[in-house]
Design an enzyme around this catalytic site. Sequence first.
Site, PDB file in Angstrom:
ATOM      1  N   LYS A 258      23.598  -0.237  17.048  1.00 34.08           N
ATOM      2  CA  LYS A 258      22.448   0.079  16.192  1.00 34.08           C
ATOM      3  C   LYS A 258      21.647  -1.190  15.941  1.00 34.08           C
ATOM      4  CE  LYS A 258      21.054   1.746  11.593  1.00 34.08           C
ATOM      5  NZ  LYS A 258      21.431   2.454  10.352  1.00 34.08           N
ATOM      6  N   ASP A 263      15.585  -1.823   7.661  1.00 35.07           N
ATOM      7  CA  ASP A 263      15.638  -0.413   7.269  1.00 35.07           C
ATOM      8  C   ASP A 263      15.128  -0.256   5.832  1.00 35.07           C
ATOM      9  OD1 ASP A 263      16.110   2.240   6.894  1.00 35.07           O
ATOM     10  OD2 ASP A 263      18.314   2.082   6.869  1.00 35.07           O
ATOM     11  N   LYS A 270      14.076   3.539   0.319  1.00 39.04           N
ATOM     12  CA  LYS A 270      15.245   3.092  -0.427  1.00 39.04           C
ATOM     13  C   LYS A 270      14.833   2.507  -1.777  1.00 39.04           C
ATOM     14  CE  LYS A 270      18.231   1.830   3.492  1.00 39.04           C
ATOM     15  NZ  LYS A 270      19.319   2.797   3.234  1.00 39.04           N
ATOM     16  N   ASP A 281      20.765  -4.391   9.276  1.00 37.96           N
ATOM     17  CA  ASP A 281      20.945  -3.079   9.898  1.00 37.96           C
ATOM     18  C   ASP A 281      20.946  -3.142  11.434  1.00 37.96           C
ATOM     19  OD1 ASP A 281      21.609  -0.503   9.248  1.00 37.96           O
ATOM     20  OD2 ASP A 281      19.542   0.216   9.091  1.00 37.96           O
ATOM     21  N   ASP A 340      15.666   8.176   6.148  1.00 35.47           N
ATOM     22  CA  ASP A 340      16.614   7.074   5.958  1.00 35.47           C
ATOM     23  C   ASP A 340      17.889   7.277   6.796  1.00 35.47           C
ATOM     24  OD1 ASP A 340      17.501   4.688   5.000  1.00 35.47           O
ATOM     25  OD2 ASP A 340      18.041   5.427   3.001  1.00 35.47           O
ATOM     26  N   GLU A 342      18.089   7.153   9.878  1.00 37.13           N
ATOM     27  CA  GLU A 342      17.356   6.797  11.100  1.00 37.13           C
ATOM     28  C   GLU A 342      18.265   6.279  12.215  1.00 37.13           C
ATOM     29  OE1 GLU A 342      17.818   4.738   8.679  1.00 37.13           O
ATOM     30  OE2 GLU A 342      18.505   3.003   9.805  1.00 37.13           O
ATOM     31  N   ARG A 344      21.181   7.138  13.328  1.00 35.72           N
ATOM     32  CA  ARG A 344      21.763   8.154  14.208  1.00 35.72           C
ATOM     33  C   ARG A 344      20.727   8.712  15.182  1.00 35.72           C
ATOM     34  NH1 ARG A 344      23.540  11.698   9.158  1.00 35.72           N
ATOM     35  NH2 ARG A 344      23.712   9.570   8.369  1.00 35.72           N
TER      36      ARG A 344
END
Length: 520
Positions: A258, A263, A270, A281, A340, A342, A344
Amino acid sequence: MNIAASDLSEVDIKADIVVLPLFEAPQPEQYADVDDKIGGLISRVHTSKEFTGKENQLTLLHVQHTGAERILLVGMGKGPELTSERLRQAGGKAFSYIKKLGLRDIAVSSRSIARDLRNGYEARYENVMYFIEGGILATYRFEKYKKAENGGDIRRIAVLGNGISLPLKRLRIVASAVYLARDLVNTPSNDLTPGQMSESALNVAGRNVKVRVLNEKDIKREAMEAYLAVARGSGSLPRFIIMEYKGGRGAPVVLVGKSITFDSGGISIKAAEGMEKMKYDMAGGAAVLSVIKAISEMAVPLNVTGILPAAENMPGSVAFKPGDVVNSIGGKTIEIISTDAEGRLTLADAIGYAIKYYKPRAIVDIATLTGACSLALGNEAVAMMGTDIMLMELIKEASLETGERVWQMPLYDEYRDYLKSDIADIKNAGGRNGSLVTAASFLKEFAGETPWVHLDIAGTAWNEKEKPYITKGSTGVGVRLLIEFLDRLAGLRAPMDLRQKSDDFSAMACKGTAGQPRGK
Ligand code: BES
Ligand code: MN
Ligand code: ZN
């Protein structure tokens, strides 16, 4: 940093400091020659109980008549209870202390720790490696924007021991891979955009590593709509980074990392507090990049492809939105519940791409995927889920060997129901309950029949507090684990009896006293 073995003795070697690891109830007689030379100082601090050899105890001696002016006694605890983890921690404590003193030229004595006190003092040279590995990992500093007040870089490590031969090259390669991953993750998102991440990957390209970078247009052509949707809200354009390492024959193992360089959560934004940490991230991608570099330098006899779907998750005016439905490379449609969730989406397309173009022998993804991973396991273990027991066993072995703890979580079919969408094949978030495992269940949908394992490093990729050999900030988690896993997959290590190692990590495998071992 220069690491080399030396046949010189503890009293002859020229260095800033000589490190002497000693067990509790130490056997000063083991260092009688050294003690004689320095006027019995070791026996003296022992008799006075200033130094007992207790775990991680440090006592500095200033000495005369030897090649070094200082000797550092390092407590190793009780000899028969020695583990690889305790060795790394003691090495970490010792080297951190030495670095704070500003010393740069270290000699490490191996005689005490290179013996297995459980097995009639059999040679155990790997113990010396664990100690030095911990030492090197502990002295990492991130100094891109600010120089540390004390302690320069360690220049030289001499490993003292008559005629011992150690895989120092591997140690050097692995440690610098961890350093690289930590540097990438600590670098803030304004200096590590997807574009800059692709440049770091291109730096790894060489004789046995090919690196290709797909830009926005290429990604569109490949119909990776889910991944593209994530990137759409940011002015920093996505880069789909492919690193092909050729070291053997046959279908490759694909590592997917990833790589969200920041993020914000996107439109499902968030909370402000702690958001600065979301630069980490991309820790999965950083680990994969560093692993590819390391295995290419070590020439591991396997084919391994790293995929880093890099993007920034931002709430720009054309950002994707909750309620949107997007397609994926494999043709499955996804309803966006939360922008959020994101990671996956990017991984689903990366996994789909891997299957389409590589027919991989196995896929392992590594990702800071869920806050629930931190909630469940804190800072202490990577969460593992997957569809292939053999792969997961190898990862457990690698975990026991490296001290990068992994704990398996379930992937029951029922979790798939949490992701049922009324209007698309699947939705990208299934609510708060079970969100660590439903994230994995989402990925499983895209991995299909390909043997696959998912590693969630959201809890372990970042340290709020320094640990004995894991520095504050980025930890570099996954690098040592995956290198060791690939070594094992390549057959470079004998299989491990997980029960034998259980005393290293009692929480990992319980002692097998009740049942017979499998296959016996
Ligand atoms: N990158 C985060 C997960 C994360 C959180 C990593 C905290 C490290 C520390 C991920 O993209 C995310 O936001 N996940 C959501 C998913 C939810 C919306 C289903 C989460 O876990 O809250
Ligand atoms: Mn997120
Ligand atoms: Zn994320």
